[in-house]
Design a protein around this motif. Structure first.
Motif, PDB file in Angstrom:
ATOM      1  N   HIS A 321      44.763  44.706  44.283  1.00 35.63           N
ATOM      2  CA  HIS A 321      44.763  44.291  45.691  1.00 35.63           C
ATOM      3  C   HIS A 321      45.611  45.286  46.482  1.00 35.63           C
ATOM      4  N   VAL A 322      45.109  46.495  46.553  1.00 31.60           N
ATOM      5  CA  VAL A 322      45.922  47.633  46.992  1.00 31.60           C
ATOM      6  C   VAL A 322      45.063  48.643  47.769  1.00 31.60           C
ATOM      7  N   PHE A 323      45.577  49.139  48.876  1.00 33.60           N
ATOM      8  CA  PHE A 323      44.998  50.355  49.460  1.00 33.60           C
ATOM      9  C   PHE A 323      46.138  51.283  49.872  1.00 33.60           C
ATOM     10  N   ILE A 324      45.793  52.506  50.173  1.00 29.43           N
ATOM     11  CA  ILE A 324      46.805  53.535  50.430  1.00 29.43           C
ATOM     12  C   ILE A 324      46.494  54.194  51.772  1.00 29.43           C
ATOM     13  N   GLY A 338      32.948  36.991  50.158  1.00 29.01           N
ATOM     14  CA  GLY A 338      33.367  35.609  49.937  1.00 29.01           C
ATOM     15  C   GLY A 338      34.871  35.566  49.875  1.00 29.01           C
ATOM     16  N   SER A 339      35.428  34.961  48.832  1.00 32.02           N
ATOM     17  CA  SER A 339      36.883  34.881  48.717  1.00 32.02           C
ATOM     18  C   SER A 339      37.445  36.036  47.878  1.00 32.02           C
ATOM     19  N   TYR A 340      36.595  37.019  47.582  1.00 38.27           N
ATOM     20  CA  TYR A 340      37.038  38.145  46.747  1.00 38.27           C
ATOM     21  C   TYR A 340      37.406  39.341  47.612  1.00 38.27           C
ATOM     22  N   PRO A 347      31.586  37.591  41.026  1.00 41.17           N
ATOM     23  CA  PRO A 347      30.605  37.086  40.057  1.00 41.17           C
ATOM     24  C   PRO A 347      29.187  37.137  40.635  1.00 41.17           C
ATOM     25  N   ARG A 348      28.205  37.116  39.734  1.00 41.46           N
ATOM     26  CA  ARG A 348      26.804  37.241  40.134  1.00 41.46           C
ATOM     27  C   ARG A 348      26.361  36.147  41.115  1.00 41.46           C
ATOM     28  N   HIS A 349      26.885  34.922  40.883  1.00 40.78           N
ATOM     29  CA  HIS A 349      26.395  33.794  41.694  1.00 40.78           C
ATOM     30  C   HIS A 349      26.905  33.835  43.146  1.00 40.78           C
TER      31      HIS A 349
END
Ligand code: ZN
Length: 430
Positions: A321-324, A338-340, A347-349
């Motif tokens: 959970h990182v960016f630069i 979604g929540s990702y 996930p696929r679903h």
């Protein structure tokens, strides 16, 4: 303190007859509080007043600063001088007011309380910095002060092959000092981030020794990162112990953007294509102020953390959970499905579109959306602001974002922001 802070102001008046008493002004601390801040304002009706300040938690006195400060704070890992950092037990706390000198007409005080709540948010930091505990010019306090000047939330103290900095991390600084060690061999460097004693003895003569020490550091809680793996400016800095070394992360961005970093970025992309999920992080590697381009937080690593706490920051790094960004001002990248978010595997679903949002782009910036398979999507910003894009099917194995900008100083395009990938579970297609 900012959005996730609750602010309350309590006003009290004290009479002359209360002089020399220490009174309590109680307040409640909830279980989701990350930091308690108190600001005291004293307005004597007439004449001169001295009101001392302290704090009591549910167990007892937590700190006392007398008449020395009007603003104090207490958190889990840092606190104002005179106050003890540590867990913040929920329940009734109190501001202690020592009514040392009260004029005849009495004294009015205003206590502004700020409680920062634990809430997931992007924290800014630097995972690579040196101090006088190795070959740096800064004391630990100076290093943390420099990091504060840059607006950072945390700074990893990665001196070469030693832990003395970890035993002396100032806990009264505004910036969270994270223990670290730059494991330094004559054939490459790796950072051990987050453990006070990552290893007992840095001496390594073989690849087996090096990998064993890296595993030990990981077992002791450190995030292990390959530092500046393709560095060409010093003969012993590039990583020559094999890129398959047991690492969680790779410092693809070390100091100012330059060809050595570009090689690291290309290597990392190939590693991602091969299915290896190394987290990309950045580090300034700042030692002193000799080079104007090498500064704390340049580059800046942003970590989406549930709280400003070492353990949470390390977990968030492991999750990717990182960016630069080139400096602490951005541009900020978010990749969500979604929540990702970046670092996660969707996930696929979950069939939501993926949203890519880049805030604070400048006119002329090029945003590149780079999939694991397929063509790179390029977009050139016509004006400053925010760039938003939705990506639906087909899903690549991963998607990541880069932002490039023309540098008049270096007369070339340089990277100004880099996300970690959002991964997609592909099933049979993979
Ligand atoms: Zn190094």
């Amino acid at each position: 303190m900012g959005e996730d802070a609750k602010r309350t102001v309590i006003a009290r008046h004290f009479a002359k007859r209360q002089e020399k008493r220490i009174v309590e002004v109680p307040f409640l601390v909830a279980s989701d509080v990350e930091e308690v801040g108190v600001e005291l304002r004293v307005s004597p009706t007439q004449g001169h007043a001295t009101v001392d300040l302290g704090l009591r938690d549910v167990h007892g006195v937590r700190g006392w600063s007398g008449g020395a400060r009007q603003v104090v704070w207490v958190g889990e890992e840092t606190a104002s001088p005179g106050y003890v950092a540590g867990p913040l037990p929920a329940g009734e706390w109190a501001v202690l007011l020592g009514l040392y000198e009260v004029p005849d007409a009495g004294v009015s005080v205003e206590i502004a309380m700020e409680m920062r709540l634990k809430a997931p948010r992007w924290l800014r930091g630097d995972f690579h910095a040196h101090s006088i505990h190795s070959d740096g010019a800064f004391s630990l306090t100076e290093a943390l002060d420099k990091a504060e000047e840059q607006g950072l939330d945390f700074l990893a103290l990665t001196d070469h092959n030693t832990v003395s900095q970890n035993l002396n991390v100032p806990r009264d600084a505004r910036v969270l000092g994270i223990p670290g060690m730059e494991f330094t061999t004559y054939d490459g460097h790796a950072n051990f981030i987050g453990a006070v004693y990552p290893i007992d003895d840095f001496r390594a003569a073989s690849r087996e020794d090096v990998y064993r020490l890296m595993r030990t550091a990981a077992e002791r809680g450190a995030v292990v990162s390959l530092n500046h793996p393709f560095e060409s400016s010093c003969p012993s800095c590039a990583w020559r112990w094999g890129m398959e070394a047991p690492a969680d992360a790779v410092e693809v961005w070390n100091g100012p953007w330059r060809p050595d970093n570009e090689r690291a970025l290309r290597w990392w992309h190939q590693a991602l294509l091969s299915g290896r999920r190394l987290v990309a992080i950045g580090g300034s590697d700042v030692h002193n102020l000799e080079n104007p381009y090498v500064r704390h937080g340049h580059p800046c690593t942003w970590v989406y953390s549930p709280a400003r706490r070492t353990a949470d920051i390390l977990t968030a790094v492991r999750q990717g959970h990182v960016f630069i960004t080139a400096d602490p001002d951005g541009p900020r990248i978010e990749v969500e499905c979604g929540s990702y978010r970046m670092g996660d595997r969707v996930p696929r679903h979950v069939t939501d579109a993926t949203t890519i949002r880049v805030r604070e782009v400048e006119a002329g910036d090029e945003v590149r959306i780079i999939p694991g398979v397929g063509d790179v999507l390029r977009w050139r910003a016509q004006s400053p602001g925010e760039y938003v894009c939705e990506v639906q099917e087909p899903r690549p194995p991963f998607l990541r974002v880069e932002v490039w900008r023309w540098s008049p100083t270096f007369q070339t395009e340089v990277l100004v922001a880099l996300s970690n990938p959002l991964y997609f579970e592909l099933g049979d297609l993979a």
